[in-house]
Design a protein around this motif. Sequence first.
Motif, short mmCIF file in Angstrom:
data_model
loop_
_atom_site.label_atom_id
_atom_site.label_comp_id
_atom_site.label_asym_id
_atom_site.label_seq_id
_atom_site.Cartn_x
_atom_site.Cartn_y
_atom_site.Cartn_z
N ARG A 287 42.59 48.20 41.70
CA ARG A 287 41.30 48.87 41.93
C ARG A 287 40.43 48.00 42.52
O ARG A 287 40.36 46.83 42.63
N SER A 288 39.56 48.94 43.46
CA SER A 288 38.30 47.89 44.23
C SER A 288 37.51 47.22 43.66
O SER A 288 37.37 47.38 42.23
N LEU A 289 36.96 46.18 44.05
CA LEU A 289 35.77 45.29 43.58
C LEU A 289 34.57 46.05 43.12
O LEU A 289 34.13 46.94 43.51
N GLN B 200 23.40 40.88 36.05
CA GLN B 200 22.25 40.17 36.14
C GLN B 200 21.24 40.82 37.76
O GLN B 200 21.70 41.73 38.46
N VAL B 201 19.92 40.60 37.67
CA VAL B 201 19.10 41.14 38.54
C VAL B 201 19.15 40.43 39.72
O VAL B 201 19.21 40.95 41.02
N VAL B 202 18.99 39.03 39.86
CA VAL B 202 18.92 38.23 41.11
C VAL B 202 20.35 37.60 41.04
O VAL B 202 20.61 36.82 40.07
N GLY B 203 21.08 37.69 42.23
CA GLY B 203 22.14 37.07 42.48
C GLY B 203 23.40 37.99 42.74
O GLY B 203 23.13 39.31 42.96
N PRO B 204 24.69 37.48 42.85
CA PRO B 204 25.69 38.21 43.25
C PRO B 204 26.11 39.25 42.54
O PRO B 204 26.11 39.19 41.26
N GLN B 205 26.57 40.57 42.89
CA GLN B 205 26.76 41.84 42.11
C GLN B 205 28.28 42.06 42.28
O GLN B 205 28.65 43.39 42.82
N ILE B 206 29.31 41.14 42.10
CA ILE B 206 30.37 41.45 42.46
C ILE B 206 31.51 40.84 40.87
O ILE B 206 30.75 39.44 40.65
N GLY B 207 32.41 41.35 40.55
CA GLY B 207 33.17 40.89 39.60
C GLY B 207 34.56 40.88 39.70
O GLY B 207 35.11 41.51 40.68
N PHE B 208 35.35 40.24 38.96
CA PHE B 208 36.82 40.16 38.95
C PHE B 208 37.39 41.55 38.62
O PHE B 208 36.61 42.24 38.07
N ASN B 209 38.58 41.57 39.26
CA ASN B 209 39.57 42.65 38.98
C ASN B 209 40.95 42.14 38.38
O ASN B 209 41.07 41.10 38.11
N GLU B 210 41.71 43.12 38.45
CA GLU B 210 42.92 42.77 37.78
C GLU B 210 44.14 42.09 38.37
O GLU B 210 45.26 41.44 38.04
N SER B 211 43.84 41.74 39.57
CA SER B 211 44.76 41.22 40.41
C SER B 211 44.44 39.67 40.54
O SER B 211 43.24 39.18 40.79
N VAL C 120 44.23 34.68 34.59
CA VAL C 120 45.69 35.46 34.27
C VAL C 120 45.59 36.57 34.97
O VAL C 120 44.84 37.40 35.23
N GLU C 121 46.94 36.78 35.51
CA GLU C 121 47.32 38.10 36.23
C GLU C 121 47.29 39.33 35.39
O GLU C 121 47.52 39.31 34.27
N GLY C 122 46.37 40.32 35.68
CA GLY C 122 46.07 41.59 35.05
C GLY C 122 44.87 41.47 34.38
O GLY C 122 44.79 42.56 33.39
N SER C 123 44.24 40.42 34.16
CA SER C 123 43.01 40.37 33.43
C SER C 123 41.83 40.30 34.22
O SER C 123 41.89 39.63 35.31
N THR C 124 40.66 40.96 33.74
CA THR C 124 39.58 40.62 34.52
C THR C 124 38.50 39.59 34.20
O THR C 124 37.49 39.64 34.65
#
Length: 503
Positions: free
Chosen positions: A138-140, A148-159, A263-267
Amino acid sequence: MFRKREIKKLLQEKPFVESQETNTSSDIPLDSVEFLKIIQQKLHYSADFKTLKISNLTIIYIDTQVNIKELNQNIIGHLKNVQVYTEKNVITEIAVSEIQKSYSMKNGMLSILKGSVGIHIDQTSTLLLINIPTDNNRSLSKPENESQVVGPQIGFNESLATNISLIRRYITTTDLHNERFVIGARTNTEVSLLYIDGLASQAMVTRFKEKIKSIDVDGLLDSAVLNQLISDNALSIFPQMLLTERPDRICDGLLNGKLAILVEGSTMAILCPLSFIEFFESREDYNVRWPIASFIRLLRIIAMLLSVFFTALYVAALSFHYEVIPQALLVPLGESRSRVPFPPLFEAVLLEFIIELLREAGARLPTKVGQTMGIVGGIVIGTAAVQAGFTSNILIIIVALSALASFTTPSYTMGSLIRIIRFPLLFLAGFWGFYGIMFGFCIILIHLLRLTTLESPYLAPFYPPRFADWLDSIVRLPIKFTFRRPQLARPQNRNKYNPDKVK
């Protein structure tokens, strides 16, 4: 010096990775029919296992794991133009960036199960592996549990590859080490250990590698399971490592000399070592001015104490210690409890249990329905409980404040822990009053003093006292005063920057 013709030839050669085993130790059959028969038996004639025969070539793959379009265009389409199928001609003709050369049936099978295409040439004991896995990630998106309000707005995915690339976008240095491990006899899950050479303690890195290599399980499906397997005290209710879905939080820990595990497959990624006080810190604290960050951190600590002890203090005061209640509150408190037939302990446990039911139901239901369930359910049940005489208005307010305070903790695992600790303290307060609360507090404190996180003290920097780290613990002072890395991870280089050059 190389001639131009030789340089051009070197540039056109495709890189391939040799396995550590030599050709003399190969267990791959020379005959393609025998080779295919062994592969089919090992895969139990699976429906998604496909084979393709082109002259003396045998192409094998699992169609649910490989990119079929790339297979047809860059491999099969190019191989049809080859007149004589030799190992050299096949490697030269295939239009892929990397070809792995293997002499082991076991390693070949694992690669095929993970999305590689295998090519076996008749009368050779070699298996060529081309990794073209299907792109079904899936996409990021934004982190779901750590907003959070101030700061980057991106998280890990399953890859795993995508997650490592996110970290390398922040830390672009050759000192960032990435070491791969495989855990799980049946899942063969890839695990990456990340640390920065020159910052991370080598003794800590070596000790952590030994922990990972000593794991012997059938399967590993998520980093939360690995977190429990490698913790210093797996029986403790307190989390000793941080589970986070934020790349910036991981990068901040790496720059402080800590270790990260993906870990592969974990967010969720694992960050260690981590002290108790760091579970109440957020990466956003460094993105705002220091007075605001200090106020928010103090608010979280007070909210944690309020959530753990407030209801227990109410039960203890009503059951044993009426003298501590202000005289102005005695009349409204008596009127509120005049219709309640239950003792304070049963009343408090009942309400806490209802709150936990509402919270769990809201978390398991779809997002929109869960929010409605939490709000409407809380209002309806609370109003009905007071009108029916099951509880008092004051206890409704106290339990609601305690539940609200538990949500201020940035870490989900620590927030869940606070919810659980309330119940033992409630029973201790109901049976022994303030003495029971103090007994429970002492038991928790002794347990925290004995805990370690990757063999470092869990209550650092307060025990043992490390006064230099107090500048960035409960409060956060200006950046000029927090130029030292915390001693918890025992970093090789203590200074983040030169404080004299910070204006």
